[in-house]
Design a protein around this motif. Structure first.
Motif, short mmCIF file in Angstrom:
data_model
loop_
_atom_site.label_atom_id
_atom_site.label_comp_id
_atom_site.label_asym_id
_atom_site.label_seq_id
_atom_site.Cartn_x
_atom_site.Cartn_y
_atom_site.Cartn_z
N THR A 184 -17.30 22.26 -24.14
CA THR A 184 -16.65 23.65 -24.31
C THR A 184 -14.91 23.36 -24.28
N GLU A 185 -14.75 22.24 -23.67
CA GLU A 185 -12.99 22.00 -23.70
C GLU A 185 -12.59 21.28 -25.10
N ASP A 186 -13.24 20.18 -25.22
CA ASP A 186 -12.51 19.29 -26.27
C ASP A 186 -13.53 18.66 -27.07
N VAL A 187 -13.96 19.47 -27.95
CA VAL A 187 -14.76 18.98 -29.25
C VAL A 187 -14.12 18.39 -30.33
N LYS A 188 -14.71 17.19 -30.85
CA LYS A 188 -14.26 16.65 -31.85
C LYS A 188 -14.85 17.44 -33.02
N ARG A 189 -14.17 17.69 -34.19
CA ARG A 189 -14.78 18.61 -35.28
C ARG A 189 -14.92 17.67 -36.37
N PRO A 190 -15.73 18.04 -37.42
CA PRO A 190 -16.73 19.38 -37.13
C PRO A 190 -17.48 19.26 -36.15
N TYR A 191 -17.76 20.50 -35.70
CA TYR A 191 -18.68 20.81 -34.63
C TYR A 191 -19.97 21.31 -35.25
N VAL A 192 -21.19 20.64 -35.13
CA VAL A 192 -22.31 21.16 -36.01
C VAL A 192 -23.28 21.48 -34.89
N VAL A 193 -23.80 22.75 -34.90
CA VAL A 193 -24.82 23.14 -34.12
C VAL A 193 -26.07 23.20 -34.82
N ALA A 194 -27.56 22.38 -34.37
CA ALA A 194 -28.41 22.61 -35.04
C ALA A 194 -29.63 23.41 -34.14
N LEU A 195 -29.97 24.55 -34.55
CA LEU A 195 -30.83 25.37 -33.86
C LEU A 195 -32.30 25.59 -34.50
N GLY A 196 -33.21 25.42 -33.35
CA GLY A 196 -34.73 25.52 -33.83
C GLY A 196 -35.59 26.10 -32.81
N GLY A 197 -36.71 25.50 -32.92
CA GLY A 197 -37.60 26.09 -31.48
C GLY A 197 -38.46 27.40 -31.70
N ALA A 198 -39.01 27.85 -30.73
CA ALA A 198 -39.74 28.94 -30.78
C ALA A 198 -39.43 29.86 -29.82
N LYS A 199 -38.45 29.86 -29.05
CA LYS A 199 -38.11 30.86 -28.20
C LYS A 199 -36.91 31.71 -28.60
N VAL A 200 -37.28 32.28 -29.85
CA VAL A 200 -36.25 33.06 -30.88
C VAL A 200 -35.70 34.14 -30.19
N SER A 201 -36.38 34.89 -29.47
CA SER A 201 -35.42 36.41 -28.80
C SER A 201 -34.50 35.64 -27.82
N ASP A 202 -34.86 34.66 -27.22
CA ASP A 202 -34.05 34.16 -25.98
C ASP A 202 -32.69 33.63 -26.83
N LYS A 203 -32.78 32.81 -27.85
CA LYS A 203 -31.82 32.13 -28.44
C LYS A 203 -30.88 32.61 -29.48
N LEU A 204 -31.55 33.64 -30.13
CA LEU A 204 -30.74 34.15 -31.24
C LEU A 204 -29.41 34.52 -30.91
N ALA A 205 -29.53 35.19 -29.53
CA ALA A 205 -28.06 35.75 -29.14
C ALA A 205 -27.07 34.71 -28.98
N VAL A 206 -27.29 33.48 -28.86
CA VAL A 206 -26.31 32.44 -28.60
C VAL A 206 -25.36 32.39 -30.04
N ILE A 207 -26.16 32.79 -30.99
CA ILE A 207 -25.31 32.41 -32.37
C ILE A 207 -24.09 33.30 -32.24
N ASP A 208 -24.06 34.32 -31.67
CA ASP A 208 -23.03 35.39 -31.38
C ASP A 208 -21.89 34.62 -31.12
N GLN A 209 -21.99 33.81 -29.84
CA GLN A 209 -20.88 33.13 -29.52
C GLN A 209 -20.66 31.79 -30.17
#
Ligand SMILES: Nc1ncnc2c1ncn2[C@@H]1O[C@H](COP(=O)(O)OP(=O)(O)OP(=O)(O)O)[C@@H](O)[C@H]1O
Ligand SMILES: O=C(O)[C@H](O)COP(=O)(O)O
Length: 400
Positions: A184-209
């Protein structure tokens, strides 16, 4: 946050809230990573003369006992890892638990039955949760929070119980927070996030941030189909969070506006039925373009072109955070996408963090060396919410 070293534990009953929510194949544990991760905390407390009471949830039983979700196999495995006898109570706050705790000598360990066999554990009603936390508190003198995978849950054993007992964070939570804080403080870029899994309702909201933080977001697994639907494609009988389609459209528009590269599958493996994960009988899936999923079929893995595309999108990353398998990796016919992304992480020069019970298990079960990754987090939803900058109930309770 206080740590175990700040507690005087000798001779005390210490309640350790762990996350022993391990993947099971029937009753056999297919990956014991979460048990191994918390074992050092339990061993340390036992060595210091505590009477250690280990509690966790497993799966999502609905507030009543269900043998399919018993923690008994986890207790056996914990005993093997610690190299000592570990008692098991067949309930959580009943007679068995009371007797097992009363019978503990200094340095001994008991695992209680699944916390979620009690409706009070996950109740949204503060009084009901509080009443269950009171009963848990009666078992112990001190509380150690070390179930990182569950710190995003406002549950009795995570949130209410530490308010009732002197408490500290266990070593696993301390390590997890230390690594994730860096992201959260010091990321080397490009910062790539890969998302998958099954808990879709839980995790979709994190994309917002994540749209505020990541440079590139790759979506696979069950999460992909709500986005494909938002783009106007039919997704057949694939996992779909229909009510989130408008949110997904908004995320896609915002990603474009902010210059965040948002990458969706271009092809998928589909079948008319979910594979048999026990027999692993051949599933013979078809490969179809992501905009041509037949109405009677379900997408169960990312396809070969998507695997290549995602590997390329990982190749120049400075930092990668990955949560959620790209497909139903538990079946060999649908493990290819998850394997390709795991390999993509290892082939990239990036600092790599893999988060999630199943994601971490997938990495190990598919034969990758867990030590080759920068950090394997025991928390999936928990690590995502931490990176989102949310206040996590289980961490806030330990800080108070
Ligand atoms: N396309 C798909 N359709 C249905 N299930 C899928 C699909 N892709 C992946 N899965 C399933 O997703 C599950 C893992 O998802 P989950 O969101 O629980 O990830 P996780 O890494 O365990 O994170 P957490 O720790 O938050 O649970 C696996 O059991 C896998 O079979
Ligand atoms: O697997 C997880 O993410 C944790 O054990 C939390 O489980 P839950 O999503 O059922 O609360």
């Amino acid at each position: 946050m206080k740590t175990i070293d700040d507690l005087q534990v000798a001779g005390k009953r210490v309640f350790v809230r762990a996350d022993l929510n391990v993947p099971l194949d029937g009753t056999g544990i297919t990956d014991d990573g979460r048990i191994r991760a918390v074992a050092p905390t339990i061993a340390k407390l036992a060595e210091r003369g505590a009477k250690v009471i280990v509690a966790s949830h497993l799966g999502r039983p609905e507030g009543a006992p269900d043998p399919a979700f018993s923690l008994a196999p986890a207790a056996v495995r914990l005993g093997e890892i610690l190299g000592k006898d570990v008692a098991f109570a067949t309930d959580t706050v009943g007679e068995s638990a009371a007797a097992a705790v009363a019978g503990l000598a200094d340095g001994q360990v008991v695992v209680l039955e699944n916390l979620r066999f009690n409706a009070g554990e996950t109740s949204k009603d503060d009084a009901e949760r509080g009443a269950f936390a009171d009963r848990l508190a009666a078992l112990a003198d001190l509380y150690v929070g070390d179930g990182f995978g569950a710190v995003h849950r406002k549950h009795a054993s995570v949130y209410d119980l530490p308010r009732r007992l002197p408490h500290a964070a266990g070593d696993l939570i301390a390590t997890e927070v230390g690594v994730l804080k860096k992201l959260t403080e010091d990321v080397k870029r490009p910062y790539v996030v890969a998302l998958g899994g099954a808990k879709v309702s839980d995790k979709l909201a994190v994309i917002d941030q994540l749209l505020e933080k990541a440079d590139r977001i790759l979506v696979g697994g069950g999460m992909a189909y709500t986005f494909l639907k938002a783009k106007g494609h039919e997704v057949g009988i694939s996992l779909l969070q229909e009510d989130q389609v408008p949110a997904c459209l908004e995320y896609l528009a915002r990603a474009e506006k902010r210059g965040v590269e948002f990458v969706l599958p271009v092809d998928v493996l589909v079948s008319s039925e979910f594979p048999d994960l026990k027999t692993k009988a051949p599933a013979n899936p078809d490969i179809v373009a992501a905009d041509a999923i037949p109405a009677d079929k379900e997408g169960l893995d990312i396809g070969p072109k998507t695997r290549e595309l995602y590997a390329a999108k990982l190749a120049d990353a400075g930092t990668v955070f990955w949560n959620g398998p790209m497909g139903v990796f538990e079946h060999p016919d649908y493990a290819g996408g998850t394997k390709a992304v795991a390999k993509g992480l290892l082939d990239s020069p990036a600092f790599t963090v893999v988060g999630g019970g199943d994601s971490a298990a997938a990495v190990r079960l598919l034969g990758f060396d867990e030590n080759a990754f920068g950090h394997i987090s025991t928390g999936g939803g928990a690590s995502l919410e931490y990176l989102e900058g949310k206040t996590l109930p289980g961490l806030a309770a330990l800080e108070d």
